[in-house]
Write a protein that holds these residues in place. Structure first.
Motif, PDB file in Angstrom:
ATOM      1  N   ARG A  70     136.268 -11.258  39.700  1.00  0.00           N
ATOM      2  CA  ARG A  70     134.853 -11.616  39.545  1.00  0.00           C
ATOM      3  C   ARG A  70     134.821 -13.109  39.229  1.00  0.00           C
ATOM      4  O   ARG A  70     135.860 -13.669  38.841  1.00  0.00           O
ATOM      5  N   SER A  81     134.865 -15.832  33.594  1.00  0.00           N
ATOM      6  CA  SER A  81     134.009 -16.046  32.436  1.00  0.00           C
ATOM      7  C   SER A  81     133.957 -17.541  32.130  1.00  0.00           C
ATOM      8  O   SER A  81     134.979 -18.220  32.167  1.00  0.00           O
ATOM      9  N   ILE A 122     133.329 -18.801  29.297  1.00  0.00           N
ATOM     10  CA  ILE A 122     133.759 -19.073  27.914  1.00  0.00           C
ATOM     11  C   ILE A 122     135.206 -18.642  27.688  1.00  0.00           C
ATOM     12  O   ILE A 122     136.042 -19.420  27.255  1.00  0.00           O
ATOM     13  N   LEU A 123     135.529 -17.367  28.037  1.00  0.00           N
ATOM     14  CA  LEU A 123     136.901 -16.860  27.836  1.00  0.00           C
ATOM     15  C   LEU A 123     137.884 -17.563  28.768  1.00  0.00           C
ATOM     16  O   LEU A 123     139.001 -17.908  28.382  1.00  0.00           O
ATOM     17  N   ALA A 148     136.851  -4.497  33.136  1.00  0.00           N
ATOM     18  CA  ALA A 148     137.237  -5.861  32.739  1.00  0.00           C
ATOM     19  C   ALA A 148     138.536  -5.867  31.934  1.00  0.00           C
ATOM     20  O   ALA A 148     139.405  -6.714  32.162  1.00  0.00           O
ATOM     21  N   PHE A 149     138.683  -4.924  31.010  1.00  0.00           N
ATOM     22  CA  PHE A 149     139.886  -4.941  30.168  1.00  0.00           C
ATOM     23  C   PHE A 149     141.110  -4.423  30.922  1.00  0.00           C
ATOM     24  O   PHE A 149     142.219  -4.884  30.685  1.00  0.00           O
ATOM     25  N   PHE A 173     142.768  -7.223  33.149  1.00  0.00           N
ATOM     26  CA  PHE A 173     143.703  -8.216  32.584  1.00  0.00           C
ATOM     27  C   PHE A 173     145.149  -7.840  32.889  1.00  0.00           C
ATOM     28  O   PHE A 173     146.054  -8.650  32.728  1.00  0.00           O
ATOM     29  N   SER A 206     129.137 -12.224  29.559  1.00  0.00           N
ATOM     30  CA  SER A 206     130.243 -12.213  28.588  1.00  0.00           C
ATOM     31  C   SER A 206     129.956 -11.257  27.435  1.00  0.00           C
ATOM     32  O   SER A 206     130.837 -10.496  27.018  1.00  0.00           O
ATOM     33  N   THR A 234     130.360  -7.750  28.597  1.00  0.00           N
ATOM     34  CA  THR A 234     131.757  -7.417  28.888  1.00  0.00           C
ATOM     35  C   THR A 234     132.555  -7.184  27.617  1.00  0.00           C
ATOM     36  O   THR A 234     133.346  -6.239  27.512  1.00  0.00           O
ATOM     37  N   ALA A 235     132.372  -8.058  26.662  1.00  0.00           N
ATOM     38  CA  ALA A 235     133.280  -8.106  25.507  1.00  0.00           C
ATOM     39  C   ALA A 235     132.716  -7.454  24.258  1.00  0.00           C
ATOM     40  O   ALA A 235     133.448  -7.230  23.300  1.00  0.00           O
ATOM     41  N   PHE A 269     146.830 -10.677  25.395  1.00  0.00           N
ATOM     42  CA  PHE A 269     146.110 -11.656  26.201  1.00  0.00           C
ATOM     43  C   PHE A 269     147.135 -12.574  26.838  1.00  0.00           C
ATOM     44  O   PHE A 269     148.269 -12.665  26.349  1.00  0.00           O
TER      45      PHE A 269
HETATM   46  C1  OVM Z   1     133.983 -12.691  28.778  1.00  0.00           C
HETATM   47  C2  OVM Z   1     134.955 -11.999  27.883  1.00  0.00           C
HETATM   48  C3  OVM Z   1     135.232 -12.523  26.634  1.00  0.00           C
HETATM   49  C4  OVM Z   1     136.161 -11.897  25.793  1.00  0.00           C
HETATM   50  C5  OVM Z   1     136.778 -10.761  26.205  1.00  0.00           C
HETATM   51  C6  OVM Z   1     136.506 -10.267  27.445  1.00  0.00           C
HETATM   52  C7  OVM Z   1     136.930  -8.540  28.987  1.00  0.00           C
HETATM   53  C8  OVM Z   1     135.581 -10.873  28.295  1.00  0.00           C
HETATM   54  O1  OVM Z   1     133.584 -13.807  28.471  1.00  0.00           O
HETATM   55  O2  OVM Z   1     133.582 -12.112  29.805  1.00  0.00           O
HETATM   56  O3  OVM Z   1     137.152  -9.161  27.795  1.00  0.00           O
END
Ligand code: OVM
Length: 402
Positions: free
Chosen positions: A84, A87, A89-90, A173-174, A177, A236, A239-240, A290
């Protein structure tokens, strides 16, 4: 597994950190990784790995050498197309990261969140009412998955319809990673429908006028970010912000059911509740791993590392490194767990950690007041995820205090 061979002076460990075996019981593997050396090479994924506290902290501190803009997971965005748009920020480095973090941070600090506390506490009270009425509950399905859904989507300002897409999206999303293994493929079965819903909710028009979402768009109006960036920051949060807190609350309930004497300690001294949640995060590390990516040739603990290499950080292993923690495998609410890396560390440290703490404290405060003992009432069922460690079921029996 074998440790004899070396690569660039570092031990080679033939493990798959995303296999069923590893994810089901990571602790023996964590020990092996830590004991093999400060830096380890994992040939299966051609990544460097660090599982000791000192090196994990070091890498998280040095964001210039170990960047986030090439992705927080296994995939190297310099070489592969992300699943995708990254992010902002991340998966961004300074200066971009500072600008976007500067928008989210003020919305999520303790002072800002104090306005939410009362509403959270009311919901927690009702939830504990019904849990106690039933006595036998599932800690995941009846508490940990319910409470965050009752408070967080409203705090963001989401419409009611379609919220069932939130968990599948976070699960995507998780898992993303990690590698494209079975967990990944399973999570992405309904990817298009789920992603479409999420992206739709990120629009200004889809959000209420008083939530985090609206506050993010106010930052766009003030010229801090663009309209499109505002949508990405809402993404974000979605997602988080939800799955993580569910895993956190699950971790707390599981810990207290497993170690009832620790629950008694908090009951006797409720001031321990806050430090106890830090210990839960250290001990269970709901977010296990991470990645970072090297921006240049560097070295860690004498091991040379080339540029553009993926570095896998075992947060959960660092949180139980005996070099840093006394009796690391003991769950002890009286210890000073601050300094754990369960929320990360450095410039990318979890920006929503105060929301996580507030949610956990709301639920646990109500339980501490009214529940004398939390007992395991059957076998917990593990839920495997390439990044998160938690359960899909936690049978509990609650004993009301009189
Ligand atoms: C994000 C984000 C931030 C922290 C953890 C995360 C999937 C995603 O900015 O999308 O995990």
């Amino acid at each position: 597994m074998q440790t004899e061979a070396h690569y660039q002076g570092a031990p080679i460990l033939d493990v798959d950190p995303f296999s069923t075996e590893f994810l089901t019981d990571p602790y023996p593997f964590h020990e092996q990784l830590r004991e093999a050396g400060p830096v380890v090479w994992i040939p299966k994924y051609k990544v460097w790995a660090m599982a000791r506290y000192e090196e994990v902290r070091h890498v998280l501190d040095d964001w210039e050498t170990f960047c986030s803009s090439a992705g927080g997971g296994l995939s190297n965005f310099n070489q592969e197309k992300p699943w995708r748009p990254p992010s902002i920020i991340l998966e961004a480095d300074p200066p971009m990261h500072n600008r976007t973090r500067g928008v989210l941070a003020p919305l999520l600090n303790r002072a800002a969140l104090n306005k939410l506390r009362e509403g959270f506490d009311e919901k927690a009270k009702l939830l504990v009412d019904s849990a106690l009425a039933r006595q036998e509950v599932d800690g995941v399905k009846d508490i940990a998955e319910v409470f965050p859904l009752q408070v967080f989507p409203d705090a963001v300002g989401l419409q009611k319809e379609g919220r069932e897409n939130l968990l599948p999206y976070a699960n995507m999303a998780f898992n993303a990673f990690g590698p494209r293994n079975e967990l990944f493929e399973e999570a992405f079965k309904e990817a298009e429908k789920v992603t479409d819903w999420i992206m739709n909710q990120c629009r200004r028009e889809a959000l209420s006028e008083d939530g985090f979402g609206a506050q993010i768009y106010a930052a766009a109006d003030a010229g801090e970010i663009s309209e499109q960036e505002a949508g990405m920051l809402v993404r974000s949060l979605l997602t988080a912000g939800l799955d993580t807190t569910m895993y956190g609350i699950t971790s707390a309930l599981y810990s207290f059911a497993s170690f009832p004497e620790q629950w008694s300690l908090i009951r006797e001294n409720p001031a321990l509740l806050r430090p106890a949640f830090e210990e839960v995060v250290r001990f269970q590390s709901p977010v296990q791993t991470f990645f970072r990516t090297t921006t240049c040739k560097t070295q860690v603990a004498g091991v040379p590392i080339d540029a553009d290499q993926k570095v896998l950080l075992f947060l959960g292993a660092a949180n139980r490194d005996p070099r840093r923690w006394e009796a690391p495998d003991t769950f002890d609410v009286r210890r000073r767990a601050v300094g754990h890396v369960g929320f990360g560390h450095g410039i990318h440290v979890c920006v929503g950690q105060m929301v996580a703490r507030l949610e956990a404290e709301s639920v646990l405060t109500e339980l501490v007041k009214r529940v004398e003992r939390i007992e395991l009432n059957g076998e917990p069922v593990r839920r495997l995820n390439n990044t998160l460690r938690g359960l899909s079921s936690l049978p509990l029996k609650l004993y009301a205090a009189d």
